[in-house]
Design a protein around this motif. Structure first.
Motif, PDB file in Angstrom:
ATOM      1  N   TYR A 281       2.366 -16.519  -0.352  1.00  9.99           N
ATOM      2  CA  TYR A 281       1.430 -16.963  -1.600  1.00  9.99           C
ATOM      3  C   TYR A 281      -0.460 -16.640  -1.562  1.00  9.99           C
ATOM      4  CZ  TYR A 281       4.135 -21.398  -2.354  1.00  9.99           C
ATOM      5  OH  TYR A 281       5.856 -21.897  -3.031  1.00  9.99           O
ATOM      6  N   ILE A 282       0.044 -15.320  -2.546  1.00 10.94           N
ATOM      7  CA  ILE A 282      -1.298 -14.561  -2.666  1.00 10.94           C
ATOM      8  C   ILE A 282      -1.954 -14.678  -3.930  1.00 10.94           C
ATOM      9  CG2 ILE A 282      -1.863 -12.208  -2.294  1.00 10.94           C
ATOM     10  CD1 ILE A 282       0.288 -11.825  -0.890  1.00 10.94           C
ATOM     11  N   HIS A 283      -2.931 -14.875  -4.522  1.00  8.55           N
ATOM     12  CA  HIS A 283      -3.687 -13.992  -5.040  1.00  8.55           C
ATOM     13  C   HIS A 283      -3.476 -13.166  -6.735  1.00  8.55           C
ATOM     14  CE1 HIS A 283      -6.356 -15.489  -8.419  1.00  8.55           C
ATOM     15  NE2 HIS A 283      -6.987 -16.203  -7.859  1.00  8.55           N
ATOM     16  N   VAL A 284      -2.957 -13.287  -7.503  1.00 10.02           N
ATOM     17  CA  VAL A 284      -2.576 -12.313  -8.542  1.00 10.02           C
ATOM     18  C   VAL A 284      -3.823 -11.241  -8.440  1.00 10.02           C
ATOM     19  CG1 VAL A 284      -2.895 -13.583 -10.163  1.00 10.02           C
ATOM     20  CG2 VAL A 284      -1.681 -11.502 -10.567  1.00 10.02           C
ATOM     21  N   THR A 285      -5.531 -11.537  -8.384  1.00 12.54           N
ATOM     22  CA  THR A 285      -5.981  -9.976  -8.532  1.00 12.54           C
ATOM     23  C   THR A 285      -5.966  -9.398  -6.950  1.00 12.54           C
ATOM     24  OG1 THR A 285      -7.189 -11.772  -9.496  1.00 12.54           O
ATOM     25  CG2 THR A 285      -8.205 -10.159  -8.452  1.00 12.54           C
ATOM     26  N   ASP A 286      -5.519 -10.287  -6.029  1.00 13.32           N
ATOM     27  CA  ASP A 286      -5.626 -10.108  -4.522  1.00 13.32           C
ATOM     28  C   ASP A 286      -4.162  -8.757  -4.382  1.00 13.32           C
ATOM     29  OD1 ASP A 286      -7.446 -10.864  -2.859  1.00 13.32           O
ATOM     30  OD2 ASP A 286      -6.688 -12.796  -2.198  1.00 13.32           O
ATOM     31  N   LEU A 287      -3.360  -9.076  -5.633  1.00  8.30           N
ATOM     32  CA  LEU A 287      -1.711  -8.376  -5.562  1.00  8.30           C
ATOM     33  C   LEU A 287      -2.605  -6.700  -6.232  1.00  8.30           C
ATOM     34  CD1 LEU A 287       0.911 -10.112  -6.325  1.00  8.30           C
ATOM     35  CD2 LEU A 287       0.699  -9.096  -4.331  1.00  8.30           C
ATOM     36  N   ALA A 288      -3.822  -7.270  -7.698  1.00  8.18           N
ATOM     37  CA  ALA A 288      -4.382  -6.054  -8.237  1.00  8.18           C
ATOM     38  C   ALA A 288      -4.462  -5.519  -7.473  1.00  8.18           C
ATOM     39  CB  ALA A 288      -4.263  -6.858  -9.180  1.00  8.18           C
ATOM     40  N   HIS A 289      -5.245  -5.666  -7.275  1.00  6.62           N
ATOM     41  CA  HIS A 289      -6.170  -4.279  -5.614  1.00  6.62           C
ATOM     42  C   HIS A 289      -5.719  -3.873  -4.675  1.00  6.62           C
ATOM     43  CE1 HIS A 289     -10.508  -7.218  -6.194  1.00  6.62           C
ATOM     44  NE2 HIS A 289      -9.848  -7.012  -7.689  1.00  6.62           N
ATOM     45  N   ALA A 290      -4.396  -4.715  -4.257  1.00  4.48           N
ATOM     46  CA  ALA A 290      -3.537  -3.981  -3.240  1.00  4.48           C
ATOM     47  C   ALA A 290      -3.285  -2.587  -4.131  1.00  4.48           C
ATOM     48  CB  ALA A 290      -2.723  -4.723  -3.269  1.00  4.48           C
ATOM     49  N   HIS A 291      -2.152  -2.817  -5.578  1.00  3.03           N
ATOM     50  CA  HIS A 291      -2.175  -1.373  -5.745  1.00  3.03           C
ATOM     51  C   HIS A 291      -3.464  -0.404  -6.534  1.00  3.03           C
ATOM     52  CE1 HIS A 291       1.243  -4.988  -7.154  1.00  3.03           C
ATOM     53  NE2 HIS A 291       1.950  -3.287  -7.623  1.00  3.03           N
ATOM     54  N   ILE A 292      -3.612  -0.970  -6.996  1.00  2.00           N
ATOM     55  CA  ILE A 292      -5.269  -0.189  -7.494  1.00  2.00           C
ATOM     56  C   ILE A 292      -5.737   0.667  -5.735  1.00  2.00           C
ATOM     57  CG2 ILE A 292      -7.787   0.204  -7.864  1.00  2.00           C
ATOM     58  CD1 ILE A 292      -6.975  -2.099  -9.330  1.00  2.00           C
ATOM     59  N   LEU A 293      -5.564  -0.052  -4.460  1.00  2.00           N
ATOM     60  CA  LEU A 293      -6.201   0.873  -3.147  1.00  2.00           C
ATOM     61  C   LEU A 293      -4.558   1.748  -2.896  1.00  2.00           C
ATOM     62  CD1 LEU A 293      -6.723  -2.064  -0.766  1.00  2.00           C
ATOM     63  CD2 LEU A 293      -8.419   0.288  -1.565  1.00  2.00           C
ATOM     64  N   ALA A 294      -3.325   1.594  -3.173  1.00  2.00           N
ATOM     65  CA  ALA A 294      -2.063   2.294  -2.916  1.00  2.00           C
ATOM     66  C   ALA A 294      -2.192   3.317  -4.196  1.00  2.00           C
ATOM     67  CB  ALA A 294      -0.792   1.128  -3.434  1.00  2.00           C
ATOM     68  N   LEU A 295      -2.466   3.290  -4.988  1.00  2.00           N
ATOM     69  CA  LEU A 295      -2.715   4.356  -6.457  1.00  2.00           C
ATOM     70  C   LEU A 295      -3.839   5.223  -5.635  1.00  2.00           C
ATOM     71  CD1 LEU A 295      -2.179   5.798  -8.920  1.00  2.00           C
ATOM     72  CD2 LEU A 295      -3.973   4.579  -9.895  1.00  2.00           C
ATOM     73  N   GLN A 296      -4.622   4.156  -5.451  1.00  2.00           N
ATOM     74  CA  GLN A 296      -6.144   5.546  -5.479  1.00  2.00           C
ATOM     75  C   GLN A 296      -5.458   6.766  -3.724  1.00  2.00           C
ATOM     76  OE1 GLN A 296      -9.002   2.704  -4.267  1.00  2.00           O
ATOM     77  NE2 GLN A 296      -9.637   2.778  -6.372  1.00  2.00           N
ATOM     78  N   ALA A 297      -5.011   6.045  -3.125  1.00  2.00           N
ATOM     79  CA  ALA A 297      -4.230   6.446  -1.924  1.00  2.00           C
ATOM     80  C   ALA A 297      -3.158   7.560  -1.995  1.00  2.00           C
ATOM     81  CB  ALA A 297      -3.445   5.420  -0.922  1.00  2.00           C
ATOM     82  N   LEU A 298      -2.711   7.187  -3.103  1.00  2.00           N
ATOM     83  CA  LEU A 298      -1.653   8.646  -4.246  1.00  2.00           C
ATOM     84  C   LEU A 298      -2.478   9.623  -3.976  1.00  2.00           C
ATOM     85  CD1 LEU A 298       1.498   6.950  -5.282  1.00  2.00           C
ATOM     86  CD2 LEU A 298       1.196   8.629  -3.189  1.00  2.00           C
ATOM     87  N   VAL A 299      -3.305   9.641  -5.583  1.00  2.00           N
ATOM     88  CA  VAL A 299      -4.388  10.495  -5.497  1.00  2.00           C
ATOM     89  C   VAL A 299      -4.922  11.531  -4.880  1.00  2.00           C
ATOM     90  CG1 VAL A 299      -6.096  10.703  -7.772  1.00  2.00           C
ATOM     91  CG2 VAL A 299      -4.451   9.550  -8.029  1.00  2.00           C
ATOM     92  N   ALA A 300      -5.061  11.002  -3.590  1.00  2.00           N
ATOM     93  CA  ALA A 300      -5.947  11.207  -2.853  1.00  2.00           C
ATOM     94  C   ALA A 300      -5.251  11.951  -2.407  1.00  2.00           C
ATOM     95  CB  ALA A 300      -7.227  10.373  -2.309  1.00  2.00           C
ATOM     96  N   GLY A 301      -4.648  11.975  -2.094  1.00  2.00           N
ATOM     97  CA  GLY A 301      -2.699  12.696  -1.148  1.00  2.00           C
ATOM     98  C   GLY A 301      -3.332  12.170   0.673  1.00  2.00           C
ATOM     99  N   LYS A 302      -3.648  10.838   0.282  1.00  2.00           N
ATOM    100  CA  LYS A 302      -3.797  10.202   2.229  1.00  2.00           C
ATOM    101  C   LYS A 302      -2.374   9.389   1.713  1.00  2.00           C
ATOM    102  CE  LYS A 302      -8.468   9.035   1.469  1.00  2.00           C
ATOM    103  NZ  LYS A 302      -9.346   8.415   1.412  1.00  2.00           N
ATOM    104  N   LYS A 303      -1.734   9.191   1.048  1.00  2.76           N
ATOM    105  CA  LYS A 303      -0.789   8.928   1.120  1.00  2.76           C
ATOM    106  C   LYS A 303       0.815   9.324   0.192  1.00  2.76           C
ATOM    107  CE  LYS A 303      -0.965   5.975   4.278  1.00  2.76           C
ATOM    108  NZ  LYS A 303      -0.733   5.911   5.686  1.00  2.76           N
ATOM    109  N   SER A 304       2.393  10.179   0.994  1.00  5.04           N
ATOM    110  CA  SER A 304       3.401  10.492  -0.121  1.00  5.04           C
ATOM    111  C   SER A 304       4.560   9.011  -0.134  1.00  5.04           C
ATOM    112  CB  SER A 304       3.341  11.668   1.132  1.00  5.04           C
ATOM    113  OG  SER A 304       3.762  11.425   2.134  1.00  5.04           O
TER     114      SER A 304
END
Length: 323
Positions: A221-244
């Protein structure tokens, strides 16, 4: 501008609430399971269907979309077994429609909300991203199909994406303005809290003789706000070119049993639950817990909120609802 499809749903609306703090956001949702009032007022809302190419084209023509986050899937395992074509049509075919439009407009950044149902029933204590993907129901298969399509598009068209796989999102926003509301409700924590509020006669525990410390199934079980933060970190990594192209599990690393969840609900609320032990459900494994070591090491994410916090926030939200 970030397009969030399914942004009026449970997880999508929580992601939008965090995302609007730093980004311009447009939400596309047909409101079949989502709620218009759950969408943060700072986001642009468009009512439309992901499977309707004209609806999707209209959004891309109207707004300068730079990345897409996808939450617009059906997610009931039992329903997927009874009506598989509904799941393949919405979860796979409609996603293809979205991806076609993205490629047309040269939008190449994509965050996909996936599921640990892609793993099926792995025989390991902690499921990591190297575990075999052998889904046992159409829901899990539909998500895995999209993951495979994303891999093919990365090779052919340069799509950059992050897939996030997780089990049980739970809890509510700390403001109690948005929370978990499904019809029918199939998730354990809201079912328990509804019973403690007198909205259900009893709570059925499906099997108490599993090979676990207290005999009941263990889940992540994971808090939905923790999940939200994970999605935003993933987006930031894509936008910054750190992940593909990346796949991450989101989990807490140890899981909680059904009895632990019920007992914690009782502790948080001060109300005694009416529990009935029922027969096991077919296909229920004793333990499903995800390792999130990879996303912690690469993006710095980990689940911050424990079970008590999950339940306390959910309880605050449920008490505000009119049933």
């Amino acid at each position: 501008m970030i397009l969030v499809v399914g942004g009026a749903g449970y997880i999508g609306s929580h992601v939008v609430k965090e995302l609007v703090e730093t980004e311009e956001v447009v939400v596309l949702d047909n409101l079949s399971t989502g709620h218009r009032e759950a969408v943060d007022s700072r986001a642009i809302f468009v009512k439309g269907d992901l499977g309707n190419v004209d609806d999707v084209l209209m959004v891309f023509r109207s707004y300068p979309i730079k990345a897409v986050m996808h939450f617009a899937a059906y997610s009931l395992v039992g329903e997927s077994v009874m009506d598989p074509l509904k799941y393949y049509q919405n979860n796979v075919a409609s996603t293809i429609t979205l991806l076609k439009v993205m490629m047309k407009f040269k939008v190449k950044k994509f965050i996909f909300s996936s599921t640990a149902a892609t793993y099926g029933i792995p025989d390991v204590k902690l499921i990591d991203e190297t575990s075999a993907t052998t889904p046992i129901n159409p829901y899990g298969r539909s998500k895995l199909m999209v993951e495979q399509i994303l891999g093919d598009l990365a090779a052919s068209d340069g799509l950059k994406y992050v897939v996030l796989r997780y089990f049980n999102a739970a809890g509510a926003h700390a403001s109690a303005r948005i929370g978990e509301s499904h019809d029918p409700e199939t998730h354990l924590i809201p079912i328990v809290l509804q019973q403690l509020l007198g909205k259900r006669e009893k709570i059925s525990v499906f099997g108490a003789d599993y090979d676990t410390p207290d005999g009941t199934c263990i889940r992540d079980y994971i808090h939905v706000t923790d999940l939200a933060h994970a999605h935003i970190l993933a987006l930031q990594a894509l936008v910054a070119g750190k992940k593909s192209t990346e796949v991450y599990n989101l989990g807490n690393g140890h899981g909680y049993s059904v009895k632990e969840v019920i007992e914690t609900c009782e502790k948080v609320t001060g109300v005694k639950a009416n529990v009935e032990i029922a027969d096991r459900r077919a296909g229920d494994p004793a333990r499903l817990v995800a390792s999130a070591d990879k996303i912690f090491s690469e993006l710095g994410w980990k689940a911050e909120r424990n079970l008590e916090k999950i339940i306390a926030d959910a309880w605050k939200w449920h008490r505000n609802q009119e049933y």
